[in-house]
Design a protein around this motif. Sequence first.
Motif, PDB file in Angstrom:
ATOM      1  N   ALA A 328      -5.025  -0.222 -18.085  1.00 34.61           N
ATOM      2  CA  ALA A 328      -6.171   0.607 -17.700  1.00 34.61           C
ATOM      3  C   ALA A 328      -6.373   1.750 -18.679  1.00 34.61           C
ATOM      4  N   ASP A 329      -5.271   2.381 -19.104  1.00 32.24           N
ATOM      5  CA  ASP A 329      -5.370   3.469 -20.078  1.00 32.24           C
ATOM      6  C   ASP A 329      -5.895   2.969 -21.421  1.00 32.24           C
ATOM      7  N   GLN A 330      -5.530   1.728 -21.770  1.00 30.02           N
ATOM      8  CA  GLN A 330      -5.866   1.209 -23.094  1.00 30.02           C
ATOM      9  C   GLN A 330      -7.256   0.583 -23.155  1.00 30.02           C
ATOM     10  N   PHE A 331      -7.625  -0.192 -22.124  1.00 31.56           N
ATOM     11  CA  PHE A 331      -8.867  -0.970 -22.183  1.00 31.56           C
ATOM     12  C   PHE A 331      -9.945  -0.501 -21.214  1.00 31.56           C
ATOM     13  N   GLY A 332      -9.623   0.451 -20.349  1.00 33.36           N
ATOM     14  CA  GLY A 332     -10.600   0.925 -19.377  1.00 33.36           C
ATOM     15  C   GLY A 332     -10.348   0.324 -18.004  1.00 33.36           C
ATOM     16  N   PHE A 333     -10.770   1.034 -16.983  1.00 30.56           N
ATOM     17  CA  PHE A 333     -10.468   0.644 -15.612  1.00 30.56           C
ATOM     18  C   PHE A 333     -11.302  -0.536 -15.126  1.00 30.56           C
ATOM     19  N   LYS A 334     -12.535  -0.635 -15.601  1.00 31.81           N
ATOM     20  CA  LYS A 334     -13.407  -1.690 -15.089  1.00 31.81           C
ATOM     21  C   LYS A 334     -12.833  -3.071 -15.359  1.00 31.81           C
TER      22      LYS A 334
END
Length: 470
Positions: A328-334
């Motif tokens: 999530a931190d690296q690629f985004g939460f969506k």
Amino acid sequence: MKDQNKTFKGNKRLHNWFVAILLAGTFTMSISQSSLSTAYPTLMRYFGVTAPTIQWLTTGFMLVMCIMMPISPWLLSNVPFKRLFQAVLVMFDVGTIVILFAPNFPLMMFGRVLEAMGVGILFPAYQSVMLTITPEKSRGVTMGIVGLVMGSALAVGPIISGVVLKFTSWQGLFVIFAIIITVVFLLSFKFIANVMDLEPNHLDFISVISSLGLIGLLFVINQLGKANVNWSEQFGLLAVSLIMLAYFVYRQFHIKTPMLELRVLKTFNYDLAVLLTGFSYIALIVTTIIFPLYYQEVLHLSPFASGMALVPGAVFLSLLNPVTGKLADQFGFKWVLLMGMSMITLGWGILFIFSSSIGLSAMIILAMLIEGGNAFVMMPAMTLGANSLPDSLISHGTAVITTVRQILGSLGVAIATIILAAVTQNRLSAGDHAAIANQMGYRAVFFTFFLVAIVGLMLSILIKNSEKKS
């Protein structure tokens, strides 16, 4: 707001000990929430009570825990965190000791109430603390560890209980709780710090009283599917409870210092996070309750074997939680939330379509798929929700999410129980063999939560990787 990270500046060891002790205490308390269901038959014989009575050890625990959650933000603002954490540990420990030596069921129930009060305060508080002491860019990983505690404890509670009961008496479970919490309490004097800024204000007792409508609401939800219920009384209680809750909501928007700041619900991304956290929790708790029943009633496994069959899913969930936070931190939460809801939807869908031909191995794999999906959704959604709010509202935001999650989880279990009983009985009345009727009951449950998961998947599409509100 002051920078709480100054407490640990230049002292990574202190930070690590702080987090480890906080999570150890929370993990132990979380296990206590779900561990007693395996011990019900033993406790019924020991205290000489019926099944509906013994279930109050879990139902009553949940009711008290839920009513304490909205008070947690006020406590964080008015009581130094170290003192609050220690008070919660003492409350839980005293309750555990009362249970250990309880000569009768009412006294044991009193001990469970004390435990539940501590858990209800700590659950939102520790999530708020973890979010506050962690920079926003690293919160995914941190909340992945928090998810490891929350989700794994719920999943492994019945497993640990089953193992302990196989080798010792039911008291052995509470001896373990007491020892761990006592050790955590002693270590807290050295390693727990006051990391939250205090903003003292008066507690609005009218809000506290009106929030008791939560107990009535959850009580009625837990009556669903039970026999010999006076529904005229229950509908009356539901009406009163809803009026109290409506006034609670109204009051939070119209007083200067609300007990629970519900204005967090004006942020759309946060609202989606609340619902997704609840939907993933429904999937997890229904899996941990319905799957053991399926193993015993359809696959004819022993209670111990059915508990052991939950181990792979719990382990998979534990392994994935920190990983999903990092993703999530690296690629985004969506992306992460879409992945998780897709896994949950796929798991329930396969269960529904192939339920008549699925054996133990496939059930275990599907449990892993659903619980793994939970790791991609529950804590990442909570982190996204926190990131959508100003730091000053994080404690209120986590309290709202935790309370709603508990309500939706209870509703999910109640719905699963009703559908299972109703469909099975209808098929029996139609002349089906008991095994077929049972199978159809579980198939209806799988279909219901397949539909719920589809709704969650659609909500995850609406998520935006937005920046924090100022």
